[in-house]
Design an enzyme around this catalytic site. Structure first.
Site, PDB file in Angstrom:
ATOM      1  N   LYS A  76      40.571  14.234  23.786  1.00  0.00           N
ATOM      2  CA  LYS A  76      39.391  13.826  24.540  1.00  0.00           C
ATOM      3  C   LYS A  76      38.721  12.623  23.892  1.00  0.00           C
ATOM      4  CE  LYS A  76      38.315  16.707  27.925  1.00  0.00           C
ATOM      5  NZ  LYS A  76      37.343  17.648  27.809  1.00  0.00           N
ATOM      6  N   CYS A 107       5.717  -2.159  46.246  1.00  0.00           N
ATOM      7  CA  CYS A 107       4.686  -3.188  46.205  1.00  0.00           C
ATOM      8  C   CYS A 107       4.621  -3.769  47.615  1.00  0.00           C
ATOM      9  CB  CYS A 107       5.067  -4.281  45.211  1.00  0.00           C
ATOM     10  SG  CYS A 107       4.090  -5.777  45.394  1.00  0.00           S
ATOM     11  N   LYS A 133      44.494  11.221  31.030  1.00  0.00           N
ATOM     12  CA  LYS A 133      43.853  12.426  31.557  1.00  0.00           C
ATOM     13  C   LYS A 133      42.802  11.982  32.570  1.00  0.00           C
ATOM     14  CE  LYS A 133      41.945  16.859  30.219  1.00  0.00           C
ATOM     15  NZ  LYS A 133      40.825  16.922  31.152  1.00  0.00           N
ATOM     16  N   ASP A 149      46.280  -4.925  57.947  1.00  0.00           N
ATOM     17  CA  ASP A 149      45.731  -3.655  58.419  1.00  0.00           C
ATOM     18  C   ASP A 149      45.829  -3.569  59.932  1.00  0.00           C
ATOM     19  OD1 ASP A 149      45.120  -3.390  55.817  1.00  0.00           O
ATOM     20  OD2 ASP A 149      42.943  -3.259  56.056  1.00  0.00           O
ATOM     21  N   ASP A 154      47.409  -0.668  62.143  1.00  0.00           N
ATOM     22  CA  ASP A 154      46.645   0.043  63.172  1.00  0.00           C
ATOM     23  C   ASP A 154      47.346   0.003  64.515  1.00  0.00           C
ATOM     24  OD1 ASP A 154      44.767   0.626  61.312  1.00  0.00           O
ATOM     25  OD2 ASP A 154      43.372  -0.971  61.895  1.00  0.00           O
ATOM     26  N   CYS A 189       1.063  -3.014  41.276  1.00  0.00           N
ATOM     27  CA  CYS A 189       2.349  -3.618  40.981  1.00  0.00           C
ATOM     28  C   CYS A 189       2.279  -4.271  39.601  1.00  0.00           C
ATOM     29  CB  CYS A 189       2.683  -4.664  42.046  1.00  0.00           C
ATOM     30  SG  CYS A 189       4.118  -5.652  41.602  1.00  0.00           S
ATOM     31  N   SER A 217      44.852  25.535  31.883  1.00  0.00           N
ATOM     32  CA  SER A 217      44.113  24.364  31.414  1.00  0.00           C
ATOM     33  C   SER A 217      44.755  23.889  30.117  1.00  0.00           C
ATOM     34  CB  SER A 217      42.637  24.695  31.252  1.00  0.00           C
ATOM     35  OG  SER A 217      42.497  25.729  30.325  1.00  0.00           O
ATOM     36  N   LEU A 218      44.120  22.977  29.458  1.00  0.00           N
ATOM     37  CA  LEU A 218      44.703  22.384  28.251  1.00  0.00           C
ATOM     38  C   LEU A 218      43.778  22.618  27.064  1.00  0.00           C
ATOM     39  CD1 LEU A 218      45.723  18.906  29.723  1.00  0.00           C
ATOM     40  CD2 LEU A 218      47.294  20.715  29.042  1.00  0.00           C
ATOM     41  N   ASP A 227      39.988  12.111  35.301  1.00  0.00           N
ATOM     42  CA  ASP A 227      38.839  12.996  35.451  1.00  0.00           C
ATOM     43  C   ASP A 227      38.624  13.293  36.933  1.00  0.00           C
ATOM     44  OD1 ASP A 227      36.743  14.541  34.819  1.00  0.00           O
ATOM     45  OD2 ASP A 227      35.398  12.918  34.220  1.00  0.00           O
ATOM     46  N   GLU A 287      50.235  10.715  28.807  1.00  0.00           N
ATOM     47  CA  GLU A 287      49.713  10.422  30.143  1.00  0.00           C
ATOM     48  C   GLU A 287      48.201  10.292  30.049  1.00  0.00           C
ATOM     49  OE1 GLU A 287      50.878  13.625  32.750  1.00  0.00           O
ATOM     50  OE2 GLU A 287      52.898  13.638  31.939  1.00  0.00           O
ATOM     51  N   TYR A 329      47.255  11.669  42.040  1.00  0.00           N
ATOM     52  CA  TYR A 329      48.259  11.290  41.039  1.00  0.00           C
ATOM     53  C   TYR A 329      49.037  12.534  40.625  1.00  0.00           C
ATOM     54  CZ  TYR A 329      46.140   6.709  40.491  1.00  0.00           C
ATOM     55  OH  TYR A 329      45.679   5.442  40.713  1.00  0.00           O
ATOM     56  N   LYS A 356      52.396  15.644  26.113  1.00  0.00           N
ATOM     57  CA  LYS A 356      53.239  16.768  26.517  1.00  0.00           C
ATOM     58  C   LYS A 356      54.578  16.658  25.802  1.00  0.00           C
ATOM     59  CE  LYS A 356      51.118  16.799  31.060  1.00  0.00           C
ATOM     60  NZ  LYS A 356      51.224  16.412  32.463  1.00  0.00           N
ATOM     61  N   CYS A 403       4.941 -11.248  46.286  1.00  0.00           N
ATOM     62  CA  CYS A 403       5.017 -10.800  44.889  1.00  0.00           C
ATOM     63  C   CYS A 403       6.090 -11.604  44.164  1.00  0.00           C
ATOM     64  CB  CYS A 403       5.347  -9.316  44.857  1.00  0.00           C
ATOM     65  SG  CYS A 403       5.672  -8.705  43.193  1.00  0.00           S
ATOM     66  N   CYS A 430       2.395  -8.273  40.159  1.00  0.00           N
ATOM     67  CA  CYS A 430       1.398  -9.087  40.859  1.00  0.00           C
ATOM     68  C   CYS A 430       0.053  -8.394  40.987  1.00  0.00           C
ATOM     69  CB  CYS A 430       1.914  -9.490  42.239  1.00  0.00           C
ATOM     70  SG  CYS A 430       1.956  -8.120  43.405  1.00  0.00           S
ATOM     71  N   ARG A 461      42.705  24.308  42.324  1.00  0.00           N
ATOM     72  CA  ARG A 461      43.003  25.121  41.154  1.00  0.00           C
ATOM     73  C   ARG A 461      42.302  26.469  41.237  1.00  0.00           C
ATOM     74  NH1 ARG A 461      40.814  25.816  35.946  1.00  0.00           N
ATOM     75  NH2 ARG A 461      42.425  26.417  34.465  1.00  0.00           N
TER      76      ARG A 461
HETATM   77  S1  IVH Z   1      48.671  18.876  32.666  1.00  0.00           S
HETATM   78  C1  IVH Z   1      49.441  23.259  31.972  1.00  0.00           C
HETATM   79  N1  IVH Z   1      48.316  16.269  32.929  1.00  0.00           N
HETATM   80  O1  IVH Z   1      43.074  18.266  32.937  1.00  0.00           O
HETATM   81  C2  IVH Z   1      49.139  21.819  32.074  1.00  0.00           C
HETATM   82  N2  IVH Z   1      46.476  17.736  33.312  1.00  0.00           N
HETATM   83  O2  IVH Z   1      41.934  20.140  30.985  1.00  0.00           O
HETATM   84  C3  IVH Z   1      47.865  21.511  32.754  1.00  0.00           C
HETATM   85  N3  IVH Z   1      44.423  16.605  34.001  1.00  0.00           N
HETATM   86  O3  IVH Z   1      43.357  21.188  34.846  1.00  0.00           O
HETATM   87  C4  IVH Z   1      47.680  20.192  33.271  1.00  0.00           C
HETATM   88  N4  IVH Z   1      45.220  14.553  33.953  1.00  0.00           N
HETATM   89  O4  IVH Z   1      43.029  18.967  36.091  1.00  0.00           O
HETATM   90  C5  IVH Z   1      47.764  17.504  32.988  1.00  0.00           C
HETATM   91  N5  IVH Z   1      48.103  13.951  33.158  1.00  0.00           N
HETATM   92  C6  IVH Z   1      47.564  15.180  33.218  1.00  0.00           C
HETATM   93  C7  IVH Z   1      46.216  15.389  33.591  1.00  0.00           C
HETATM   94  C8  IVH Z   1      45.707  16.681  33.619  1.00  0.00           C
HETATM   95  C9  IVH Z   1      44.162  15.309  34.205  1.00  0.00           C
HETATM   96  C10 IVH Z   1      43.435  17.702  34.169  1.00  0.00           C
HETATM   97  C11 IVH Z   1      43.923  18.846  35.015  1.00  0.00           C
HETATM   98  C12 IVH Z   1      43.808  20.079  34.136  1.00  0.00           C
HETATM   99  C13 IVH Z   1      42.799  19.635  33.141  1.00  0.00           C
HETATM  100  C14 IVH Z   1      42.977  20.412  31.857  1.00  0.00           C
END
Ligand code: IVH
Length: 698
Positions: free
Chosen positions: A341, A453, A115, A32, A36, A435, A81-82, A117, A113, A251, A317, A458, A438, A136
């Protein structure tokens, strides 16, 4: 090209290379400190030549402040979204529909892949340079958080033409992916948050207020509920420096251009992003059937607990983008992808009782004892309730049914009371006035959330102190774990930490189920711990706010425990990262007579109160140098750096205290002075020899 520009380019290239190694590949090749140094050199050059500064320079990661709020920006195409599947049946149903809609002539491959969070983010690159980062938002319009995104180290600020070519990405493209806060950073963040909260209270208490004044609640000092909330807060902060310190990670999971798809397959897209230097989750797999996908899901779920970040499922996918186009979208989600999920890491159970635990500092923490429930692969039978206020906020009674969650924090917590299920015999919990360990009075200072306490002796406090003292990062007494400490404190075999060193075989053998061998090995461990250097002793003492880092800085700066104990507030505050709050805590600790006695007893027991000799190279420690004339290959600046790097110092004029004069061509009066004062004179090879081998003895 001008020389300065050349140096700047070279430094930028070097820094980018090492950033990629460090943040994306997790395989750093330099220290590091070296990183730096390069960064500082680049900063200095850019400061001297502001016209050469560019927005994609590594120095620009810590950018200016976004002026006010964030601009609203429409997405190039909606961020959808998914759809979710919660069990295998739903997943197979989706797979069946995919095959049906795609027509059976095509064999369907899926990319699996994780998912993550976190929060999704769209990055726009123009001519290979990061132009914009947008959240988003509502999927159609997001917020421009470019300034904060720049501070995320795994987001490349620019991609060289060579890399772009190799990856197959065009000059202008968009990357979509997920911003996450790794769990370790999340935990650290909440610790810091807690320290800030305490500092705020301390500060409030040390300034005069009207009688009866209430300490204001500081929402921004509350801990974050989970890594995603923390990441969201950081991404939208108006203080980019804060983001920079907090190690968000990005990512990538999608690459597109204005025309839409860039590659024929999602798997190619992922590989291309890797080649361009993006962080793409290595846990991914191209599968040829749903059975294979199901295997991946099982593996992902199994590794969930050991990943350094949170995931909540697996995304499947369709690999072929042609098939993707064919399948298209429903209103809000693509038909060609699905999120499987994982079962939520929350559960419902009943509170059997509420007990109160006493910590090392005397802090009382209420804990719910639960009817055991399986949550995310582990059985949970206790959950923290944090403090008395939290019980009130939840409206919790003993006997209530509650929702328990295992979040990013390891300790499960009660997040909600299920009122509608409240049994008739549910009863109120009242915080004990004594407490539980004690029987001493407990106090809650005005505005503080915690009851404490006040008895320094104690047994619960002693138990926790001992565990802290013996911990691996402190005195590292293996064998002095929870079970042993419980037994030792229960029968009062020790009164304080120093008594650990008075234990003998006979005493240990009086404990339940302790064999001779165990006792002997524990005694050996205890004996060995006497050699532990000062930083470990300082940590082990359990001074408020003195963690591993601070203990190390103190040990480096003062060298001995006595010097630390005698240090004034100013002395202490001269040390790295120590401010008034920590210095006060240290001084308060050593002002308590009981603590001073403890130190004396530990000294008498033979503990080492001195710091470890620095391991860093210090071949020229304490030696004073003067440079004169022009050296054949080193510049003056380089020579100075090398000498200082080995612990030597470089001064401007020759005196009796000078150890060496390094003379090059056209040396002037300094060489004469050296001769007059009999100071040894070396040329460049002589200096090099010294740098390699240290002081020439004799
Ligand atoms: S694909 C149209 N790939 O999950 C495709 N989403 O519930 C949309 N997420 O808004 C996203 N890992 O924030 C995709 N490997 C992944 C993901 C991913 C996390 C999140 C993403 C999306 C949400 C949908």
């Amino acid at each position: 090209m001008d020389n300065v520009q050349k140096s700047i380019n070279a430094l930028r290239e070097t820094l980018r290379h090492h950033e990629h190694l460090y943040y994306v590949l997790d395989a750093p090749e330099v220290s590091d400190a070296q990183y730096d140094t390069w960064m500082r050199e680049l900063k200095a050059l850019e400061d001297a030549h502001p016209e050469l500064r560019t927005p994609d320079s590594p120095t620009q990661r810590v950018g200016g402040k976004p002026k006010e709020g964030f601009a609203k920006v429409p997405h190039s195409r909606p961020m959808l979204s998914l759809d979710n599947a919660y069990d295998e049946t739903e997943l197979r149903e989706w797979d069946r529909r995919v095959h049906e809609l795609a027509g059976d002539e095509d064999k369907i491959n899926y990319v699996c892949e994780l998912k993550l969070d976190g929060l999704s983010l769209a990055l726009t690159y123009q001519q290979g340079r990061l132009a914009r980062g947008v959240t988003r938002g509502d999927g159609v319009i997001g917020e421009d958080v470019t300034t904060n995104v720049r501070t995320i180290r795994s987001v490349p600020l620019s991609i060289s033409p060579a890399k772009l070519r190799a990856s197959g990405l065009p000059e202008n493209f968009e990357i979509r992916g997920e911003v996450v806060l790794p769990l370790a950073a999340f935990q650290k963040l909440n610790q810091d948050q807690e320290a800030k909260r305490l500092a705020f209270f301390e500060n409030w208490h040390s300034t005069p207020h009207k009688p009866g004044a209430k300490v204001p609640r500081r929402k921004n000092l509350d801990p974050f509920a989970n890594p995603r909330n923390a990441a969201a807060g950081m991404l939208r902060t108006l203080e980019p420096n804060i983001v920079a310190q907090r190690r968000l990670d990005f990512y990538a999971y999608f690459a597109l251009s204005e025309q839409g798809y860039i590659f024929a397959r999602q798997s190619q897209s992922l590989d291309a992003m890797v080649a361009a230097g993006f962080h793409v989750n290595p846990q991914r797999k191209l599968v040829h059937s749903l059975d294979e996908a199901w295997k991946f899901i099982a593996q992902a779920e199994a590794m969930r607990e050991s990943l350094p970040y949170e995931i909540d499922g697996v995304v499947l996918k369709v690999d072929s983008t042609a098939v993707q186009s064919q399948l298209g979208f429903t209103g809000r989600a693509p038909r060609w992808a699905i999120a499987y999920k994982f079962a939520a890491r929350a559960g419902t159970t009943q509170v059997r009782n509420i007990v109160v635990q006493v910590g090392r500092t005397g802090k009382l923490t209420p804990v719910a004892e639960l009817i055991p429930v399986a949550i995310g692969g582990t059985t949970v039978s206790r959950a923290t309730l944090h403090n008395a206020d939290e019980i009130e906020r939840l409206g919790l009674k003993i006997g209530d049914f509650v929702t328990v969650e295992r979040g990013g924090d390891v300790i499960p917590k009660v997040v909600e009371v299920q009122r509608e299920k409240r049994p008739a015999d549910a009863r109120d919990f009242s915080f004990p006035a004594q407490c539980p360990e004690c029987g001493s009075a407990v106090v809650r200072e005005e505005g503080e959330v915690d009851w404490r306490c006040i008895n320094v002796n104690c047994p619960a406090r002693l138990r926790e102190s001992m565990l802290h003292f013996a911990a691996r990062s402190a005195m590292n007494i293996e064998g002095l774990g929870e079970v042993m400490v419980n037994q030792i404190t229960e029968i009062r075999l020790v009164r304080n930490l120093a008594d650990i060193y008075q234990l003998d075989e006979a005493a240990l053998l009086s404990l339940k189920r302790i064999k001779k061998k165990t006792a002997q090995s524990l005694l050996q461990q205890i004996e060995r711990s006497k050699q532990a250097p000062l930083d470990r002793v300082l940590l082990g003492l359990g001074i408020r706010f003195v963690g591993e880092r601070t203990a190390q800085f103190l040990a480096d700066a003062f060298g001995s425990l006595d010097s630390v104990m005698q240090a004034s507030a100013e002395d202490l505050e001269r040390v790295q990262e120590i401010g008034p709050r920590i210095s006060m805590a240290i001084r308060e600790f050593f002002a308590v007579p009981g603590n001073r006695e403890l130190v004396e007893e530990l000294r008498a027991a033979g503990l080492n109160f001195f710091a470890e000799k620095k391991k860093t190279s210090s071949k020229l420690n304490g030696l004073a140098f003067v440079l004169t004339g022009t050296l054949p290959s080193l510049t003056r600046e380089e020579a100075k750096k090398r000498i200082e790097g080995e612990g030597g110092s470089v001064t401007g004029s020759v005196s009796k205290k000078t150890n060496y004069v390094i003379a090059g061509a056209d040396a002037g009066s300094k060489l004469d002075a050296a001769r007059k004062l009999n100071v040894p004179v070396l040329d460049e090879p002589g200096l090099m020899n010294l740098l390699d081998h240290g002081k020439i003895e004799g």
